[in-house]
Design a protein around this motif. Structure first.
Motif, PDB file in Angstrom:
ATOM      1  N   MET A   1       0.855  -1.167   0.000  1.00  0.00           N
ATOM      2  CA  MET A   1       0.000   0.000   0.000  1.00  0.00           C
ATOM      3  C   MET A   1       0.901   1.231   0.000  1.00  0.00           C
ATOM      4  N   LYS A   2       0.654   2.098  -0.959  1.00  0.00           N
ATOM      5  CA  LYS A   2       1.424   3.335  -1.024  1.00  0.00           C
ATOM      6  C   LYS A   2       0.829   4.350  -0.063  1.00  0.00           C
ATOM      7  N   GLN A   3       1.700   5.196   0.459  1.00  0.00           N
ATOM      8  CA  GLN A   3       1.273   6.199   1.427  1.00  0.00           C
ATOM      9  C   GLN A   3       1.688   7.580   0.937  1.00  0.00           C
ATOM     10  N   TYR A   4       0.775   8.537   1.069  1.00  0.00           N
ATOM     11  CA  TYR A   4       1.011   9.907   0.625  1.00  0.00           C
ATOM     12  C   TYR A   4       0.632  10.876   1.734  1.00  0.00           C
ATOM     13  N   SER A   5       1.274  12.025   1.719  1.00  0.00           N
ATOM     14  CA  SER A   5       0.810  13.138   2.545  1.00  0.00           C
ATOM     15  C   SER A   5      -0.328  13.803   1.770  1.00  0.00           C
TER      16      SER A   5
ATOM     17  N   ALA B   1      -3.274   4.481 -10.683  1.00  0.00           N
ATOM     18  CA  ALA B   1      -2.783   3.312  -9.944  1.00  0.00           C
ATOM     19  C   ALA B   1      -3.937   2.533  -9.324  1.00  0.00           C
ATOM     20  N   VAL B   2      -4.911   3.244  -8.804  1.00  0.00           N
ATOM     21  CA  VAL B   2      -6.068   2.578  -8.193  1.00  0.00           C
ATOM     22  C   VAL B   2      -6.891   1.874  -9.266  1.00  0.00           C
ATOM     23  N   HIS B   3      -7.100   2.548 -10.379  1.00  0.00           N
ATOM     24  CA  HIS B   3      -7.944   1.992 -11.441  1.00  0.00           C
ATOM     25  C   HIS B   3      -7.257   0.845 -12.182  1.00  0.00           C
ATOM     26  N   ARG B   4      -6.062   1.073 -12.665  1.00  0.00           N
ATOM     27  CA  ARG B   4      -5.399   0.076 -13.514  1.00  0.00           C
ATOM     28  C   ARG B   4      -4.692  -1.017 -12.724  1.00  0.00           C
ATOM     29  N   LEU B   5      -4.028  -0.629 -11.652  1.00  0.00           N
ATOM     30  CA  LEU B   5      -3.209  -1.588 -10.909  1.00  0.00           C
ATOM     31  C   LEU B   5      -3.915  -2.145  -9.679  1.00  0.00           C
ATOM     32  N   LYS B   6      -5.123  -1.648  -9.418  1.00  0.00           N
ATOM     33  CA  LYS B   6      -5.915  -2.090  -8.259  1.00  0.00           C
ATOM     34  C   LYS B   6      -5.161  -1.880  -6.948  1.00  0.00           C
ATOM     35  N   GLU B   7      -4.429  -0.774  -6.875  1.00  0.00           N
ATOM     36  CA  GLU B   7      -3.674  -0.456  -5.665  1.00  0.00           C
ATOM     37  C   GLU B   7      -4.565   0.230  -4.639  1.00  0.00           C
ATOM     38  N   THR B   8      -4.178   0.102  -3.390  1.00  0.00           N
ATOM     39  CA  THR B   8      -4.821   0.821  -2.299  1.00  0.00           C
ATOM     40  C   THR B   8      -3.867   1.924  -1.864  1.00  0.00           C
ATOM     41  N   ILE B   9      -4.389   3.122  -1.709  1.00  0.00           N
ATOM     42  CA  ILE B   9      -3.568   4.285  -1.378  1.00  0.00           C
ATOM     43  C   ILE B   9      -4.006   4.832  -0.024  1.00  0.00           C
ATOM     44  N   LEU B  10      -3.038   5.126   0.823  1.00  0.00           N
ATOM     45  CA  LEU B  10      -3.298   5.704   2.136  1.00  0.00           C
ATOM     46  C   LEU B  10      -2.819   7.154   2.133  1.00  0.00           C
TER      47      LEU B  10
ATOM     48  N   ALA C   1      -6.510   9.202   8.783  1.00  0.00           N
ATOM     49  CA  ALA C   1      -6.076   8.956   7.406  1.00  0.00           C
ATOM     50  C   ALA C   1      -7.269   8.627   6.513  1.00  0.00           C
ATOM     51  N   ALA C   2      -7.064   8.809   5.217  1.00  0.00           N
ATOM     52  CA  ALA C   2      -8.067   8.441   4.211  1.00  0.00           C
ATOM     53  C   ALA C   2      -7.488   7.323   3.354  1.00  0.00           C
ATOM     54  N   VAL C   3      -8.365   6.445   2.879  1.00  0.00           N
ATOM     55  CA  VAL C   3      -7.931   5.329   2.050  1.00  0.00           C
ATOM     56  C   VAL C   3      -8.657   5.413   0.713  1.00  0.00           C
ATOM     57  N   ILE C   4      -7.905   5.268  -0.360  1.00  0.00           N
ATOM     58  CA  ILE C   4      -8.481   5.251  -1.708  1.00  0.00           C
ATOM     59  C   ILE C   4      -8.328   3.823  -2.223  1.00  0.00           C
ATOM     60  N   VAL C   5      -9.460   3.180  -2.500  1.00  0.00           N
ATOM     61  CA  VAL C   5      -9.449   1.783  -2.946  1.00  0.00           C
ATOM     62  C   VAL C   5     -10.245   1.653  -4.240  1.00  0.00           C
ATOM     63  N   PRO C   6      -9.977   0.603  -5.014  1.00  0.00           N
ATOM     64  CA  PRO C   6     -10.790   0.356  -6.204  1.00  0.00           C
ATOM     65  C   PRO C   6     -12.247   0.090  -5.812  1.00  0.00           C
ATOM     66  N   LYS C   7     -13.164   0.443  -6.693  1.00  0.00           N
ATOM     67  CA  LYS C   7     -14.588   0.298  -6.399  1.00  0.00           C
ATOM     68  C   LYS C   7     -14.955  -1.150  -6.086  1.00  0.00           C
ATOM     69  N   GLY C   8     -14.393  -2.095  -6.809  1.00  0.00           N
ATOM     70  CA  GLY C   8     -14.696  -3.505  -6.563  1.00  0.00           C
ATOM     71  C   GLY C   8     -14.309  -3.935  -5.159  1.00  0.00           C
ATOM     72  N   GLU C   9     -13.177  -3.439  -4.693  1.00  0.00           N
ATOM     73  CA  GLU C   9     -12.738  -3.756  -3.333  1.00  0.00           C
ATOM     74  C   GLU C   9     -13.673  -3.111  -2.308  1.00  0.00           C
ATOM     75  N   TRP C  10     -14.089  -1.882  -2.583  1.00  0.00           N
ATOM     76  CA  TRP C  10     -15.018  -1.188  -1.688  1.00  0.00           C
ATOM     77  C   TRP C  10     -16.344  -1.954  -1.591  1.00  0.00           C
ATOM     78  N   GLU C  11     -16.855  -2.399  -2.733  1.00  0.00           N
ATOM     79  CA  GLU C  11     -18.115  -3.143  -2.733  1.00  0.00           C
ATOM     80  C   GLU C  11     -17.973  -4.459  -1.979  1.00  0.00           C
ATOM     81  N   ALA C  12     -16.833  -5.124  -2.135  1.00  0.00           N
ATOM     82  CA  ALA C  12     -16.603  -6.376  -1.414  1.00  0.00           C
ATOM     83  C   ALA C  12     -16.551  -6.128   0.097  1.00  0.00           C
ATOM     84  N   LEU C  13     -15.904  -5.051   0.500  1.00  0.00           N
ATOM     85  CA  LEU C  13     -15.844  -4.714   1.925  1.00  0.00           C
ATOM     86  C   LEU C  13     -17.232  -4.368   2.469  1.00  0.00           C
TER      87      LEU C  13
END
Length: 83
Positions: free
Chosen positions: A1-5, A19-28, A39-51
């Motif tokens: 998981m990549k982390q950004y300020s 990165a989220v769309h094509r690589l299905k990465e999770t960003i913090l 913190a905020a988390v950016i996840v692909p929509k499919g992962e969000w729906e599964a959660l």
């Protein structure tokens, strides 16, 4: 998981979305004070729906019509109405 300020996330937002769309990465995105609770988390929509589905499935069953429901209650699937 990549982390950004927040500032870095704002500057690289299009790259983050790619990165989220094509690589299905999770960003913090962590606040500058490094408080992970904020913190905020950016996840692909499919992962969000599964959660969201998993969270729904883990909710306790709500009794209806005054019936009590426990974990040991057996459900007769042959009498259940399906959509």
């Amino acid at each position: 998981m990549k982390q950004y300020s927040p500032l870095a996330a704002q500057e690289d937002f299009l790259q983050i979305l790619t990165a989220v769309h094509r690589l299905k990465e999770t960003i913090l995105v962590t606040p500058t004070d490094a408080n992970d609770a904020e913190a905020a988390v950016i996840v692909p929509k499919g992962e969000w729906e599964a959660l969201a589905e998993l969270a729904f499935l883990q909710e306790p069953m709500v009794p209806k019509d005054g019936q009590s429901v426990s974990k040991d209650t057996k459900i007769n699937l042959s009498n259940m109405e399906w959509g």
